[in-house]
Scaffold this motif. Structure first.
Motif, PDB file in Angstrom:
ATOM      1  N   SER A 163      -1.116 -15.501 -17.188  1.00 25.88           N
ATOM      2  CA  SER A 163      -1.837 -14.379 -18.032  1.00 25.88           C
ATOM      3  C   SER A 163      -0.925 -14.325 -19.482  1.00 25.88           C
ATOM      4  CB  SER A 163      -1.729 -13.178 -17.414  1.00 25.88           C
ATOM      5  OG  SER A 163      -0.387 -12.679 -17.024  1.00 25.88           O
ATOM      6  N   HIS A 164       0.410 -14.645 -19.363  1.00 24.63           N
ATOM      7  CA  HIS A 164       1.371 -14.371 -20.515  1.00 24.63           C
ATOM      8  C   HIS A 164       0.975 -15.548 -21.509  1.00 24.63           C
ATOM      9  CE1 HIS A 164       3.445 -11.150 -18.583  1.00 24.63           C
ATOM     10  NE2 HIS A 164       3.775 -11.810 -17.570  1.00 24.63           N
ATOM     11  N   ILE A 165       1.000 -16.910 -20.843  1.00 24.05           N
ATOM     12  CA  ILE A 165       0.736 -18.040 -21.594  1.00 24.05           C
ATOM     13  C   ILE A 165      -0.446 -17.976 -22.272  1.00 24.05           C
ATOM     14  CG2 ILE A 165       0.499 -20.341 -21.430  1.00 24.05           C
ATOM     15  CD1 ILE A 165       2.683 -20.443 -19.167  1.00 24.05           C
ATOM     16  N   LYS A 166      -1.677 -17.238 -21.577  1.00 25.82           N
ATOM     17  CA  LYS A 166      -2.986 -17.271 -22.124  1.00 25.82           C
ATOM     18  C   LYS A 166      -2.961 -16.479 -23.501  1.00 25.82           C
ATOM     19  CE  LYS A 166      -6.795 -15.757 -19.944  1.00 25.82           C
ATOM     20  NZ  LYS A 166      -7.845 -15.499 -19.179  1.00 25.82           N
ATOM     21  N   ALA A 167      -1.960 -15.153 -23.211  1.00 22.93           N
ATOM     22  CA  ALA A 167      -2.119 -14.431 -24.440  1.00 22.93           C
ATOM     23  C   ALA A 167      -1.143 -15.087 -25.457  1.00 22.93           C
ATOM     24  CB  ALA A 167      -1.428 -13.285 -24.083  1.00 22.93           C
ATOM     25  N   LEU A 168      -0.176 -15.951 -25.393  1.00 26.31           N
ATOM     26  CA  LEU A 168       0.562 -16.442 -26.254  1.00 26.31           C
ATOM     27  C   LEU A 168      -0.306 -17.642 -26.912  1.00 26.31           C
ATOM     28  CD1 LEU A 168       3.817 -17.674 -25.192  1.00 26.31           C
ATOM     29  CD2 LEU A 168       3.432 -16.357 -27.283  1.00 26.31           C
ATOM     30  N   MET A 169      -1.416 -18.190 -26.255  1.00 32.83           N
ATOM     31  CA  MET A 169      -1.919 -19.130 -26.813  1.00 32.83           C
ATOM     32  C   MET A 169      -3.122 -18.651 -28.074  1.00 32.83           C
ATOM     33  SD  MET A 169      -0.957 -21.994 -26.028  1.00 32.83           S
ATOM     34  CE  MET A 169       0.592 -21.828 -25.798  1.00 32.83           C
ATOM     35  N   GLY A 170      -3.167 -17.480 -27.976  1.00 34.76           N
ATOM     36  CA  GLY A 170      -4.458 -16.738 -28.870  1.00 34.76           C
ATOM     37  C   GLY A 170      -3.691 -16.889 -30.187  1.00 34.76           C
ATOM     38  N   LYS A 171      -4.604 -16.572 -31.153  1.00 34.24           N
ATOM     39  CA  LYS A 171      -4.436 -16.579 -32.516  1.00 34.24           C
ATOM     40  C   LYS A 171      -3.311 -15.464 -32.968  1.00 34.24           C
ATOM     41  CE  LYS A 171      -6.750 -18.484 -36.088  1.00 34.24           C
ATOM     42  NZ  LYS A 171      -5.618 -19.091 -36.712  1.00 34.24           N
ATOM     43  N   LEU A 172      -2.098 -15.761 -33.540  1.00 41.20           N
ATOM     44  CA  LEU A 172      -0.986 -14.790 -33.705  1.00 41.20           C
ATOM     45  C   LEU A 172      -0.721 -15.039 -35.417  1.00 41.20           C
ATOM     46  CD1 LEU A 172       1.338 -15.197 -30.776  1.00 41.20           C
ATOM     47  CD2 LEU A 172      -0.215 -13.213 -31.188  1.00 41.20           C
ATOM     48  N   GLU A 173      -0.990 -13.977 -36.134  1.00 43.52           N
ATOM     49  CA  GLU A 173      -0.847 -14.239 -37.484  1.00 43.52           C
ATOM     50  C   GLU A 173       0.605 -13.720 -37.853  1.00 43.52           C
ATOM     51  OE1 GLU A 173      -4.517 -15.703 -38.206  1.00 43.52           O
ATOM     52  OE2 GLU A 173      -3.051 -15.499 -39.695  1.00 43.52           O
TER      53      GLU A 173
END
Lengths: 444, 344
Positions: free
Chosen positions: A152-162
Motif C-alpha cells: 500500500s505504501h509503494i502504491k501511494a508513492l508511485m502516484g503523481k507527486l508534485e
C-alpha cells in the motif's frame, strides 16, 4: 549487408542480437564483436599508484575489506537488545528544492530508493509499521497511515507527486509526533526525513517541538540532499538519530538502507512486554466466507482469526472484530536471525596452514568455487571457527548479509574440526574479532 | 568450458534453467522404506531421478543441473553438470551417470562411517538446512557470473521427517531464497507431509507435491515445456512422452500426465500446476513445543510463549504489566473461547 539485416523483422529467438534496440539508438552499425565492448569502461578499473603507474583496482579484496571494517565497527556481533518493533514515519520533502536536477533526474525522483528502502525495512523488521508523510507548501500531510504491508505504501508513492512551495521541518515533526503518540510503549518510535530544502519555514519555535519529540522518545534521523543544515544536525543530536548527507544517487541509496535494520534499542526506550498474538490457519481453496476487512464475500484463501473466527485477507494485520494482532510464524521467524547470528569467519593465511602441514582447501564449501587463483596460487579465503570449513570472500558476505546460516555448521551433525578451533583463531592474519560465542565449547 | 561473453549472450535465452536437486540419502529413512515392500527402494528411486535429470538435459542442452546429497551426518555436492567430461564407459553408460553414482556411493559410505557411534531408532531427520544453504551459496555464485545466467530453482526430494532443531536455519534459507527470487519445489516421498517444505514452497512460490503413486515418480517429476510457442508444446509433449513411456515407464500404472517439476519458470505461468493443499502457519511455543493458535510474544526477542510468564527465557527481559500495553480494542472485549491455563 548490415542495413538489410536490420530491416528483417524480429522473429526468431537466438539470432536476435543483431536487432537489439541499442543498435537502433546508436544509429551507426556496430559489428557483433564490437557490441561486447560497447558498454565497456575498462579505463575506470585502473588507478594510479604512488609511482604514477597504472594498476588495476582489486575490487574484490577491497570490497571485502570494506565489509569487514563495517562489521567490526558495528556492535552487532553481540546479542544486543534491538528495538524489534519499530514504528517509522518517512517524510518526503516535496518543496521546490526537490525538483533540482543535481541528482538525476531530480531530487524528488528518489521514489525508487524509498521503495527499495520500504521493502528492505519490512524484510528486516517484519513486525514493523511504516507510514508516509509529505511536506509541501509549508504544510505536512499524511500520505499513508501506519501499516504493516509494503504494497500500500509503494502504491501511494508511485502516484503523481508534485513539488511546490517551501519545506517546514516543524510541521512535519508536529504531525508525526501526534501520530506516534498513540503507538504502544513496546514500540520503537522513529522519524526519517529526506530533506532537500536548504532551509525551513516554521510557524513557531522549532526548539520546543524538538524537546517535545525528545520527551516522547521519538528518534529522528535526517538524510540530507542539499548542504548541511544546523537545525537538522541539532534535531538528530538531541533525539539520538543519524544525520547524513548524500553525495550521489548510489550514496543516497546506501544511506537510506542503513536505516532499515533495527537500531540498537537504548535501554530506557523499549519496555519489554508480552504481546498477545494469534496464529491463524490458511483457509482451504473453495471456501466462501465474508471477509471482515472488505465486507464482501470472498472465495478461498483467507485466514481465520483464532479468537473470533473472522476472516481476514492478509497477514500481518489486526483483526477488525476483536482487535487481536494476527501473524504467521514466518513473519516472526524473519527476525530470529538477529537472535542467533552467525559467528564471524576468521581470515586464514595460507602460509600458516602450510606450516601446520594442512592441505590448503581447493574449493569453497558453500559455492564449490575454486579457492586458488589462476596459476594455482592460493587466494584469499576465510574459515568458520565452529566447523572449520573454508569459504570464499563472496560467500562470506552472502552468508552474513543475507543467508544467516553457516553451510558448514548446518551440514555437520557433529562438528569435528580438522584443526583445533583455538589454533585457527591465532592463524588469522591481521586484527581478529573476538567472537561472542567461544568456539571450543561449541565444537565439542 | 566457459564460453566467451558474446557467445553467452547468444546462447542464454529465457528458458535456460539451473536446477539444484537436493536428494535425501538418509539411511534411516531408506532402511525403513526398504523394509516396507510397497514403497520405493533406493535403487529404483535413483533410476527415476536419473531419468529425470536426463530429461532436463534433453529439454535444453544448456540446462545446468547440480545434485546435492542430503545425508544424516553431512551434505555434499555429488554432481555438477558443468564439469562433466564426455566419456562413455565400458558398459555403455554415459559419463553423466557414472560420476554421479560414484560420488553418491562414496558420500553414503562416508556418511555412514560418521555415525558409527550413534544408534538411532525410529524416524530421524536429515540435514536439509545444510544442503539448502549450500544450494543457495552456489546460486549466488551463478548470479555473480554475469548479467546473463540461467534461471535458478531448487528441487527438494525429501523423505525424512522435519527436524525441529533446524527450524530457524530452514526459515533463514527460505527467506534468502525468497529475496533472491529462487523458487523451492518440494517432492515429498515419505509417509507424512512436511510442514517446513510446505512453507518453503508457499513462501518462495514453488510447487509442493506429495505423489500418491511412487512407482510413477518419473512422470511426476518430468515434463517437456521449454518452448514459448503453444502449438509446439502439444506436439513436442506427445513426441517426448511417447519416447519416455516406451523406454522407461514400464512399471508405471499412472496414466495421468503429471507435469510438474521439469518446467522452467517462464512456462509455469501457462501451466496448470498442482494446487497447494493448504499450509499450516501455526507456530510452536518455545516452552513446550506445542503448536498453538494464540500465544504471547516477547516484544524484545519475539519468542513465543503459550502462557504468561514473568521473565522471558530467551532474552532474560522482565516484563512490565501484561495488559496495560495492549491495544484499546483488545482490552474492551473479553475473549469468549480463549484457552484458560492453570498457571497465570
Amino acid at each position: 549487408m548490415n542495413s538489410s539485416k536490420r530491416k528483417r523483422s524480429n522473429g526468431d529467438g537466438d539470432e536476435d542480437e543483431d536487432y537489439e534496440e541499442e543498435d537502433e539508438a546508436n544509429g551507426g552499425c556496430l559489428q557483433a564483436w564490437e557490441r561486447a565492448y560497447a558498454d565497456d569502461r575498462s579505463w575506470e578499473s585502473l588507478q594510479g599508484d604512488e609511482s604514477s603507474l597504472l594498476r588495476p583496482i582489486d575490487n574484490k579484496a577491497m570490497y571485502h575489506a570494506q565489509y569487514r571494517r563495517r562489521i567490526r565497527s558495528s556492535p552487532s556481533t553481540f546479542r544486543i537488545q534491538k528495538g524489534l518493533i519499530p514504528y517509522l514515519y518517512i517524510v518526503v520533502d516535496l518543496s521546490t528544492a526537490a525538483s533540482e536536477m543535481d541528482f538525476k533526474p531530480s531530487r524528488m525522483a528518489l521514489q525508487k530508493n524509498v521503495e527499495a528502502f520500504i521493502r528492505e525495512f519490512f524484510d528486516q523488521n517484519p513486525r514493523g509499521q511504516l507510514g508516509l508523510v509529505f511536506v509541501k507548501d509549508g504544510v505536512a500531510q499524511c500520505l499513508t497511515e501506519l501499516g504493516g504491508s509494503p504494497d500500500s505504501h509503494i502504491k501511494a508513492l508511485m502516484g503523481k507527486l508534485e513539488c511546490s512551495g517551501e519545506a517546514s521541518l516543524q510541521n512535519a515533526l508536529e504531525l508525526v509526533h501526534d501520530y506516534l503518540k498513540q503507538v504502544p510503549s513496546y514500540g520503537h518510535r522513529e522519524f526519517l526525513i529526506l530533506y532537500s530544502a536548504p532551509s525551513t519555514r516554521d510557524p513557531e519555535d522549532i526548539m520546543e517541538t524538538i524537546q517535545q519529540c525528545k520527551k516522547s522518545k521519538i528518534r529522528c534521523s535526517v538524510v540530507g540532499l542539499s548542504s548541511e543544515i544546523f537545525i537538522c544536525k541539532h534535531l538528530c543530536q538531541e533525539t539520538g538519530g543519524l544525520y547524513s548527507i548524500a553525495l550521489d544517487e548510489s550514496h543516497l541509496k546506501e544511506l537510506l538502507l542503513e536505516h532499515a535494520p533495527p537500531p540498537p534499542a537504548m535501554a530506557e526506550f523499549a519496555i519489554p512486554s508480552l504481546i498477545k498474538m494469534g496464529f491463524p490457519q490458511r483457509a482451504a481453496e473453495g471456501v466462501v466466507s465474508i471477509c471482515s476487512c472488505h465486507r464482501e464475500p470472498k472465495v478461498g484463501g483467507g485466514y481465520t482469526c483464532p479468537r473470533c473466527k473472522a476472516r481476514v485477507c492478509e497477514l500481518p494485520t489486526e483483526c477488525c472484530i476483536c482487535g487481536l494482532t494476527l501473524v504467521s510464524s514466518p513473519h516472526l521467524a524473519r527476525s530470529y536471525h538477529h537472535l542467533f547470528p552467525v559467528t564471524l569467519f576468521s581470515e586464514v593465511s595460507p602460509s600458516y596452514l602450510s606450516t601446520l602441514q594442512l592441505r590448503i582447501p581447493k574449493n569453497c564449501f558453500g559455492c564449490q568455487q575454486s579457492l586458488l587463483n589462476p596459476g594455482n596460487k592460493p587466494g584469499l579465503f576465510v574459515a568458520c571457527p565452529k566447523c572449520s570449513q573454508y569459504f570464499c570472500l563472496d560467500c562470506d558476505i552472502y552468508i552474513h548479509g543475507s543467508l544467516h546460516n553457516c553451510p558448514g555448521c548446518e551440514s555437520l551433525r557433529h562438528s569435528k574440526p580438522v584443526i583445533d578451533a583455538e589454533e585457527l583463531k591465532f592463524a588469522a592474519a591481521g586484527n581478529q574479532i573476538s567472537t561472542a560465542v567461544s568456539p571450543s565449547a561449541a565444537a565439542q | 568450458m566457459s564460453p566467451a561473453p558474446s557467445v553467452a549472450s547468444k546462447l542464454y535465452a529465457d528458458d535456460v534453467s539451473l536446477l539444484m536437486v537436493l536428494v535425501d540419502t538418509n539411511p534411516f529413512f531408506w532402511g525403513t522404506a526398504a523394509a516396507n515392500s510397497s514403497s520405493l527402494s533406493f535403487s529404483s528411486f535413483l533410476s527415476h531421478v536419473l531419468a529425470f535429470l536426463n530429461s532436463i538435459h534433453l529439454v535444453n542442452q544448456l540446462n545446468h543441473v547440480v545434485v546435492i546429497a542430503t545425508g544424516f551426518n553431512s551434505c555434499q555436492c555429488v554432481y555438477d553438470s558443468s564439469e562433466t567430461t564426455n566419456r562413455i564407459s565400458d558398459d555403455g553408460l554415459p559419463a553423466v551417470y557414472l560420476k554421479l553414482l560414484h560420488n553418491l556411493e562414496e558420500f553414503v559410505n562416508n556418511d555412514e562411517k560418521m555415525c558409527k557411534n550413534d544408534f538411532q531408532t525410529g524416524l530421524t531427520s536429515s540435514l536439509l538446512s545444510g544442503s539448502l544453504s549450500m544450494a543457495l551459496c552456489y546460486i549466488q555464485r551463478v548470479f555473480r557470473s554475469g548479467p546473463l545466467h540461467p534461471q535458478p530453482r531448487i528441487l527438494c526430494i525429501q523423505g525424512s521427517p522435519d527436524g525441529p532443531e533446524q527450524y530457524v536455519a530452514i526459515m533463514n534459507s527460505i527467506f534468502s531464497a525468497q529475496r533472491s527470487m529462487v523458487p523451492i519445489d518440494s517432492c515429498v516421498i515419505g509417509a507424512q507431509h512436511s510442514a517446513f517444505l510446505q512453507q518453503a514452497s508457499y513462501i518462495t512460490g514453488g510447487v509442493y507435491l506429495k505423489p500418491q503413486h511412487l512407482d510413477g515418480l518419473f512422470q511426476y517429476l518430468s515434463m517437456v515445456l521449454s518452448f514459448n510457442d503453444m502449438t509446439l508444446i502439444l506436439h513436442e509433449m506427445q513426441a517426448f512422452l511417447f519416447l519416455c513411456l516406451a523406454v522407461w515407464a514400464l512399471t508405471s500404472t499412472c496414466s495421468q500426465m503429471q507435469t510438474v517439476f521439469a518446467t522452467d519458470l517462464h512456462s509455469r505461468s501457462v501451466l496448470q500446476l498442482p494446487k497447494p493443499v493448504g499450509v499450516d502457519f501455526r507456530a510452536s511455543c518455545f516452552c513446550h513445543k506445542n503448536t498453538i493458535d494464540m500465544g504471547y510474544i516477547c516484544s524484545v526477542c519475539l519468542s513465543i510463549f503459550c502462557e504468561h510468564h514473568k521473565k522471558c527465557s530467551t532474552c532474560g527481559s522482565v516484563f512490565g504489566q501484561p495488559q496495560a500495553d495492549a491495544s484499546k480494542a483488545d482490552r474492551k472485549r473479553k475473549a469468549p473461547g480463549s484457552p484458560r491455563h492453570p498457571r497465570a
